[in-house]
Design a protein around this motif. Structure first.
Motif, mmCIF file in Angstrom:
data_model
loop_
_atom_site.group_PDB
_atom_site.id
_atom_site.type_symbol
_atom_site.label_atom_id
_atom_site.label_comp_id
_atom_site.label_asym_id
_atom_site.label_seq_id
_atom_site.Cartn_x
_atom_site.Cartn_y
_atom_site.Cartn_z
ATOM 1 N N LYS A 57 4.461 -12.872 0.886
ATOM 2 C CA LYS A 57 3.844 -11.984 -0.104
ATOM 3 C C LYS A 57 4.006 -10.514 0.240
ATOM 4 O O LYS A 57 3.458 -9.658 -0.464
ATOM 5 C CB LYS A 57 2.355 -12.310 -0.240
ATOM 6 N N GLY A 58 4.769 -10.214 1.286
ATOM 7 C CA GLY A 58 4.976 -8.821 1.642
ATOM 8 C C GLY A 58 5.371 -8.683 3.097
ATOM 9 O O GLY A 58 5.706 -9.660 3.782
ATOM 10 N N ALA A 109 -2.305 0.405 1.734
ATOM 11 C CA ALA A 109 -1.359 -0.642 1.325
ATOM 12 C C ALA A 109 -0.613 -0.243 0.058
ATOM 13 O O ALA A 109 -1.215 0.202 -0.922
ATOM 14 C CB ALA A 109 -2.104 -1.951 1.092
ATOM 15 N N VAL A 111 1.561 -1.513 -3.152
ATOM 16 C CA VAL A 111 1.899 -2.661 -3.991
ATOM 17 C C VAL A 111 3.114 -2.237 -4.820
ATOM 18 O O VAL A 111 3.060 -1.241 -5.551
ATOM 19 C CB VAL A 111 0.731 -3.079 -4.894
ATOM 20 N N VAL A 130 6.884 2.194 -5.940
ATOM 21 C CA VAL A 130 5.478 1.873 -5.707
ATOM 22 C C VAL A 130 4.724 1.834 -7.036
ATOM 23 O O VAL A 130 4.750 2.790 -7.811
ATOM 24 C CB VAL A 130 4.832 2.904 -4.766
ATOM 25 N N ASP A 131 4.039 0.723 -7.297
ATOM 26 C CA ASP A 131 3.197 0.615 -8.485
ATOM 27 C C ASP A 131 1.882 1.341 -8.257
ATOM 28 O O ASP A 131 1.475 2.197 -9.040
ATOM 29 C CB ASP A 131 2.950 -0.861 -8.806
ATOM 30 N N LEU A 166 -7.585 -6.497 1.161
ATOM 31 C CA LEU A 166 -7.225 -5.393 0.272
ATOM 32 C C LEU A 166 -8.449 -4.908 -0.496
ATOM 33 O O LEU A 166 -9.262 -5.724 -0.954
ATOM 34 C CB LEU A 166 -6.149 -5.826 -0.725
ATOM 35 N N PRO A 170 -7.177 0.543 -7.373
ATOM 36 C CA PRO A 170 -5.790 1.005 -7.350
ATOM 37 C C PRO A 170 -5.688 2.489 -7.645
ATOM 38 O O PRO A 170 -6.429 3.030 -8.475
ATOM 39 C CB PRO A 170 -5.123 0.175 -8.450
ATOM 40 N N GLY A 225 5.695 -6.698 -6.710
ATOM 41 C CA GLY A 225 4.460 -7.423 -6.483
ATOM 42 C C GLY A 225 4.104 -7.605 -5.023
ATOM 43 O O GLY A 225 2.955 -7.947 -4.701
ATOM 44 N N HIS A 226 5.066 -7.377 -4.150
ATOM 45 C CA HIS A 226 4.783 -7.543 -2.730
ATOM 46 C C HIS A 226 3.910 -6.408 -2.204
ATOM 47 O O HIS A 226 3.946 -5.280 -2.693
ATOM 48 C CB HIS A 226 6.081 -7.595 -1.931
ATOM 49 N N VAL A 227 3.146 -6.735 -1.172
ATOM 50 C CA VAL A 227 2.308 -5.767 -0.478
ATOM 51 C C VAL A 227 3.043 -5.297 0.772
ATOM 52 O O VAL A 227 3.631 -6.118 1.497
ATOM 53 C CB VAL A 227 0.953 -6.398 -0.081
#
Length: 261
Positions: A57-58, A109, A111, A130-131, A166, A170, A225-227
């Motif tokens: 996941k990251g 972090a 995302v 970066v989102d 987390l 956001p 989507g990865h962290v």
């Protein structure tokens, strides 16, 4: 190292996970091991975890600040994988027996909203990918006895990864200068450390660029989507059952980790 030695070293670390008992430093058994060998050992474990049903996941960048490099006795960053089973919900009790020698550290972090594929990734491309960012607490842990790690040991041990909590607020990169984000770390009722985003390779963005350009030549991309955890803003602090840890990152909000009694 021969492939058989890589597999033996990976099996030792996997056994430490399953038995809950740390192992002696790998560098003592394999003094010829290089950083490249250490990443091969790490990848061998990741293949086992994924084969058993876990999901990547990251990634994390470890030892990105001078404080952490001095604490661990190393002189360069490293990276590890974040698996789905490592993520814990904020405020929900985290089973302390999941870890061997846990410590905790505050991080910002990332995302991702777009893929990053190195080498050649620039700061501009990293920012665009970066989102949003959220405050995070990383639980670092070591399968090496008494944290007596060399850079080879910590890399082989998935960069001493343990768990991630987390925060839920956001923030867009356009709303904040990550270099100037301050952090206070509270363990129980005690304020134990302060730090800033600039402690992480000058800016957490630099850690993201370093990661993309380091793993790209290995055929690994950072996926949407990865962290990505870029590194700690303070040194790491030991935690035990019953502890509550809170990191306040000002404009990014806060994040709390609770360890079950």
């Amino acid at each position: 190292m021969e492939q058989t030695a890589v597999q033996e070293a990976a099996a030792r670390l996997l056994l430490a996970y399953s038995k809950g008992e740390p192992t002696a430093p790998l560098i003592e058994t394999y003094p010829e091991a290089t950083i490249t060998d250490a990443y091969r050992i790490q990848q061998e474990q990741v293949r086992t975890w994924v084969g058993d049903g876990d999901i990547v996941k990251g990634h994390k960048v470890g030892l990105a600040s001078k404080a952490m490099q001095q604490q661990m006795g190393v002189d360069q960053p490293d990276y590890g994988h974040l698996l789905a089973g490592m993520f814990h919900l904020e405020h929900h009790p985290i089973p302390a027996d999941k870890f061997l020698q846990p410590r905790i550290e505050p991080e910002i972090a990332f995302v991702l909203g777009r893929r990053l594929s190195g080498p050649g990734v620039t700061v501009a491309e990293a920012i665009r990918a970066v989102d949003f960012v959220v405050p995070a607490l990383e639980i670092v842990d070591s399968r090496i006895t008494d944290w007596k790690i060399s850079i080879v040991d910590t890399i082989a041990d998935n960069a001493s990864s343990g768990g991630v909590v987390l925060g839920s607020k956001p923030t867009q990169l356009s709303e904040v200068d990550l270099r100037l984000v301050g952090c206070t770390l509270q363990l129980g009722a005690e304020m134990v450390a302060t730090g800033a985003g600039g402690a992480v390779l000058g800016s957490p963005i630099n850690a993201l660029v370093w990661l993309a350009n380091t793993i790209g030549p290995l055929g690994i991309d950072l996926e949407p989507g990865h962290v990505v955890l870029p590194g700690s803003m303070t040194r790491a602090f030991p935690v035990k059952p019953g502890d509550t840890v809170f990191a306040n990152m000002g404009p990014l909000g806060g994040v709390t980790a609770v360890f079950a009694p």
